[in-house]
Design an enzyme around this catalytic site. Structure first.
Site, PDB file in Angstrom:
ATOM      1  N   ASN A   9       0.879  -0.834  -0.254  1.00 18.17           N
ATOM      2  CA  ASN A   9      -0.220   0.276  -0.107  1.00 18.17           C
ATOM      3  C   ASN A   9       0.757   1.116   0.038  1.00 18.17           C
ATOM      4  O   ASN A   9       1.550   1.375   0.971  1.00 18.17           O
ATOM      5  CB  ASN A   9      -0.710   0.013   1.071  1.00 18.17           C
ATOM      6  CG  ASN A   9      -1.933   1.200   1.335  1.00 18.17           C
ATOM      7  OD1 ASN A   9      -1.756   2.138   0.552  1.00 18.17           O
ATOM      8  ND2 ASN A   9      -2.089   1.332   2.679  1.00 18.17           N
ATOM      9  N   TRP A  10       1.155   1.608  -1.225  1.00 11.56           N
ATOM     10  CA  TRP A  10       2.220   2.965  -1.179  1.00 11.56           C
ATOM     11  C   TRP A  10       1.337   4.499  -0.743  1.00 11.56           C
ATOM     12  O   TRP A  10       2.197   5.781  -0.535  1.00 11.56           O
ATOM     13  CB  TRP A  10       2.474   3.554  -2.564  1.00 11.56           C
ATOM     14  CG  TRP A  10       2.949   1.790  -3.119  1.00 11.56           C
ATOM     15  CD1 TRP A  10       3.635   0.966  -2.452  1.00 11.56           C
ATOM     16  CD2 TRP A  10       3.690   1.857  -4.348  1.00 11.56           C
ATOM     17  NE1 TRP A  10       4.572   0.120  -3.029  1.00 11.56           N
ATOM     18  CE2 TRP A  10       4.228   0.989  -4.666  1.00 11.56           C
ATOM     19  CE3 TRP A  10       3.422   2.669  -5.964  1.00 11.56           C
ATOM     20  CZ2 TRP A  10       5.117   0.085  -6.121  1.00 11.56           C
ATOM     21  CZ3 TRP A  10       3.735   2.584  -6.841  1.00 11.56           C
ATOM     22  CH2 TRP A  10       4.260   1.149  -7.143  1.00 11.56           C
ATOM     23  N   LYS A  11       0.699   4.560  -0.485  1.00 12.67           N
ATOM     24  CA  LYS A  11      -0.246   4.867   0.553  1.00 12.67           C
ATOM     25  C   LYS A  11      -0.471   6.723  -0.123  1.00 12.67           C
ATOM     26  O   LYS A  11      -0.170   6.550  -1.906  1.00 12.67           O
ATOM     27  CB  LYS A  11      -0.325   5.175   1.847  1.00 12.67           C
ATOM     28  CG  LYS A  11      -0.133   3.949   2.887  1.00 12.67           C
ATOM     29  CD  LYS A  11      -0.180   4.625   4.525  1.00 12.67           C
ATOM     30  CE  LYS A  11      -0.062   2.997   4.757  1.00 12.67           C
ATOM     31  NZ  LYS A  11      -0.138   3.506   5.988  1.00 12.67           N
ATOM     32  N   HIS A  96      -9.312   0.843   4.745  1.00 13.94           N
ATOM     33  CA  HIS A  96      -8.517   1.330   5.709  1.00 13.94           C
ATOM     34  C   HIS A  96      -8.437   2.159   7.337  1.00 13.94           C
ATOM     35  O   HIS A  96      -9.414   3.013   7.016  1.00 13.94           O
ATOM     36  CB  HIS A  96      -7.108   2.012   4.468  1.00 13.94           C
ATOM     37  CG  HIS A  96      -5.770   2.084   5.514  1.00 13.94           C
ATOM     38  ND1 HIS A  96      -5.711   2.590   6.626  1.00 13.94           N
ATOM     39  CD2 HIS A  96      -4.882   0.498   5.717  1.00 13.94           C
ATOM     40  CE1 HIS A  96      -4.255   2.548   6.747  1.00 13.94           C
ATOM     41  NE2 HIS A  96      -3.722   1.630   6.035  1.00 13.94           N
ATOM     42  N   GLU A  98      -6.767   4.834   8.082  1.00 21.82           N
ATOM     43  CA  GLU A  98      -6.815   6.155   7.531  1.00 21.82           C
ATOM     44  C   GLU A  98      -8.396   6.862   7.352  1.00 21.82           C
ATOM     45  O   GLU A  98      -8.682   7.195   7.736  1.00 21.82           O
ATOM     46  CB  GLU A  98      -4.840   5.832   7.009  1.00 21.82           C
ATOM     47  CG  GLU A  98      -3.988   5.464   7.477  1.00 21.82           C
ATOM     48  CD  GLU A  98      -2.716   5.753   6.759  1.00 21.82           C
ATOM     49  OE1 GLU A  98      -2.737   4.793   5.695  1.00 21.82           O
ATOM     50  OE2 GLU A  98      -2.370   4.677   7.427  1.00 21.82           O
ATOM     51  N   GLU A 168      -5.056  -5.326  10.391  1.00 19.36           N
ATOM     52  CA  GLU A 168      -4.627  -3.920  10.281  1.00 19.36           C
ATOM     53  C   GLU A 168      -4.630  -3.209  11.820  1.00 19.36           C
ATOM     54  O   GLU A 168      -5.619  -1.919  12.231  1.00 19.36           O
ATOM     55  CB  GLU A 168      -4.054  -2.643   9.658  1.00 19.36           C
ATOM     56  CG  GLU A 168      -3.280  -3.683   8.214  1.00 19.36           C
ATOM     57  CD  GLU A 168      -2.768  -2.621   7.051  1.00 19.36           C
ATOM     58  OE1 GLU A 168      -2.162  -2.527   7.348  1.00 19.36           O
ATOM     59  OE2 GLU A 168      -3.981  -1.260   7.225  1.00 19.36           O
ATOM     60  N   GLY A 174       2.777   1.760  10.690  1.00 18.11           N
ATOM     61  CA  GLY A 174       4.234   3.570  10.990  1.00 18.11           C
ATOM     62  C   GLY A 174       4.323   3.757  12.255  1.00 18.11           C
ATOM     63  O   GLY A 174       4.813   4.338  12.412  1.00 18.11           O
ATOM     64  N   SER A 213       3.654  -2.383  10.078  1.00 20.10           N
ATOM     65  CA  SER A 213       5.087  -2.103  11.099  1.00 20.10           C
ATOM     66  C   SER A 213       6.048  -3.470  10.661  1.00 20.10           C
ATOM     67  O   SER A 213       6.672  -4.367  11.306  1.00 20.10           O
ATOM     68  CB  SER A 213       5.458  -2.285  12.205  1.00 20.10           C
ATOM     69  OG  SER A 213       5.466  -0.559  12.833  1.00 20.10           O
ATOM     70  N   GLY A 234       3.167  -1.090   4.487  1.00 18.28           N
ATOM     71  CA  GLY A 234       2.968   0.136   4.202  1.00 18.28           C
ATOM     72  C   GLY A 234       4.198   0.675   3.338  1.00 18.28           C
ATOM     73  O   GLY A 234       4.722   0.546   2.626  1.00 18.28           O
ATOM     74  N   GLY A 235       5.197   1.035   4.871  1.00 19.05           N
ATOM     75  CA  GLY A 235       6.733   2.144   4.743  1.00 19.05           C
ATOM     76  C   GLY A 235       7.497   1.320   3.876  1.00 19.05           C
ATOM     77  O   GLY A 235       8.131   1.655   2.554  1.00 19.05           O
TER      78      GLY A 235
HETATM   79  P1  13P Z   1       2.842   0.047   7.901  1.00 20.82           P
HETATM   80  O1  13P Z   1       3.675  -0.954   7.000  1.00 20.82           O
HETATM   81  O2  13P Z   1       4.022   1.907   7.205  1.00 20.82           O
HETATM   82  O3  13P Z   1       3.146   0.108   9.319  1.00 20.82           O
HETATM   83  O4  13P Z   1       1.366   0.139   6.956  1.00 20.82           O
HETATM   84  C1  13P Z   1       0.870  -0.548   7.106  1.00 20.82           C
HETATM   85  C2  13P Z   1      -0.608  -0.095   6.396  1.00 20.82           C
HETATM   86  O5  13P Z   1      -1.380   0.429   6.598  1.00 20.82           O
HETATM   87  C3  13P Z   1      -0.832  -0.837   5.744  1.00 20.82           C
HETATM   88  O6  13P Z   1      -1.870  -0.557   4.639  1.00 20.82           O
END
Ligand code: 13P
Length: 254
Positions: A9-11, A96, A98, A168, A174, A213, A234-235
């Site tokens: 997920n590149w956000k 998600h 967010e 999640e 994050g 994470s 994510g990251g």
């Molecule tokens: P991180 O891997 O940066 O913690 O993010 C997870 C995430 O929200 C994937 O959708």
């Protein structure tokens, strides 16, 4: 047997040149690696760019980070499931945390989006997870059950066939603080049990991803758990070497 799935997920990150470089590096890193299903979810404006660069032999699929709860029409600023299918997406991340927290998506809205995505021919990836406060108050299962049951309520008994769930925990996203493998496994088993109570057939084949994470270094132990069928990253998905390391960690884990 559930095939492992690793999704990036590149956000809301990247510019055209960075996206091109990242995807090319990923295809180089993961060329001829087919043991695990892999998907990247770039921001909307870059979907076409990534789709155009998918090599004939590419093992990396395409997903969207969100989808409208409406089909085509007068909904300014929205993107429909049909459009995403047309752009080459196979998956769509739904609900998600967010989006739930920053864009006020309720369980009811998330359920509508899930069903729209599915009806448009996308595989919905339903994100569920508790906040730190829910966890401290011992409400993890209650929160997750409500998130899952809202989708059953709108979509009926067979709604989780051809779907994916991602656990999640909000406190792990994050933060560099992933759930422990045992802790995550407990929640994944609960999610499978919740689905099985309504549709045992779907529950047996349902892929439940862990997100929060995940790094190459902690992925293997997480993915080795019985009910963890891959990850939503994510990251670490913004770094080709790291993402490839996570994909390799999923190989043979289930
Ligand atoms: P991180 O891997 O940066 O913690 O993010 C997870 C995430 O929200 C994937 O959708």
């Amino acid at each position: 047997m559930r095939r492992s799935l690793v999704m990036g997920n590149w956000k809301m990150n990247g510019r055209r040149d960075q996206v091109q470089a990242l995807f090319t590096a990923l295809e180089d890193q993961l060329a001829s690696f087919s043991a695990v299903e892999m998907v990247v979810c770039p921001p909307y404006p870059f979907l076409a760019l990534v789709h155009d660069r998918q090599r004939e032999t590419s093992g990396i699929g395409l997903g969207a980070q969100n989808v409208s709860m409406y089909s085509d029409g007068a909904y300014t600023g929205e993107v429909s499931g049909e459009m995403l299918r047309d752009m080459g997406c196979e998956f769509a991340i739904i609900g998600h945390s967010e989006r739930r927290l920053l864009f006020s998506e309720t369980n009811e809205v998330v359920a509508k989006k899930f069903i729209r995505a599915r009806d448009a021919g996308l595989v919905p990836v339903l994100c569920v997870g508790e906040s730190a406060a829910d966890r401290d108050a011992n409400r993890t299962e209650e929160v997750i059950a409500a998130q899952v049951l809202a989708v059953f309520q709108d979509g009926g008994r067979e709604v989780f066939r051809q779907a994916v769930v991602a656990y999640e925990p909000v406190w792990a996203i994050g933060t560099g603080r992933a759930a422990s493998p045992a802790e995550a496994q407990k929640v994944h088993a609960f999610i499978r049990k919740t689905v099985a109570a309504r549709d045992p057939e779907a529950a047996a084949t349902l892929r439940i991803l862990y997100g929060g994470s995940v790094k190459a270094q902690n992925a293997r132990e997480l993915f080795a758990q019985d009910d963890i069928d891959g990850g939503l990253i994510g990251g670490a998905a913004l770094n080709a070497v790291e993402f490839a390391g996570i994909c390799r960690a999923a190989c043979g884990a289930n």
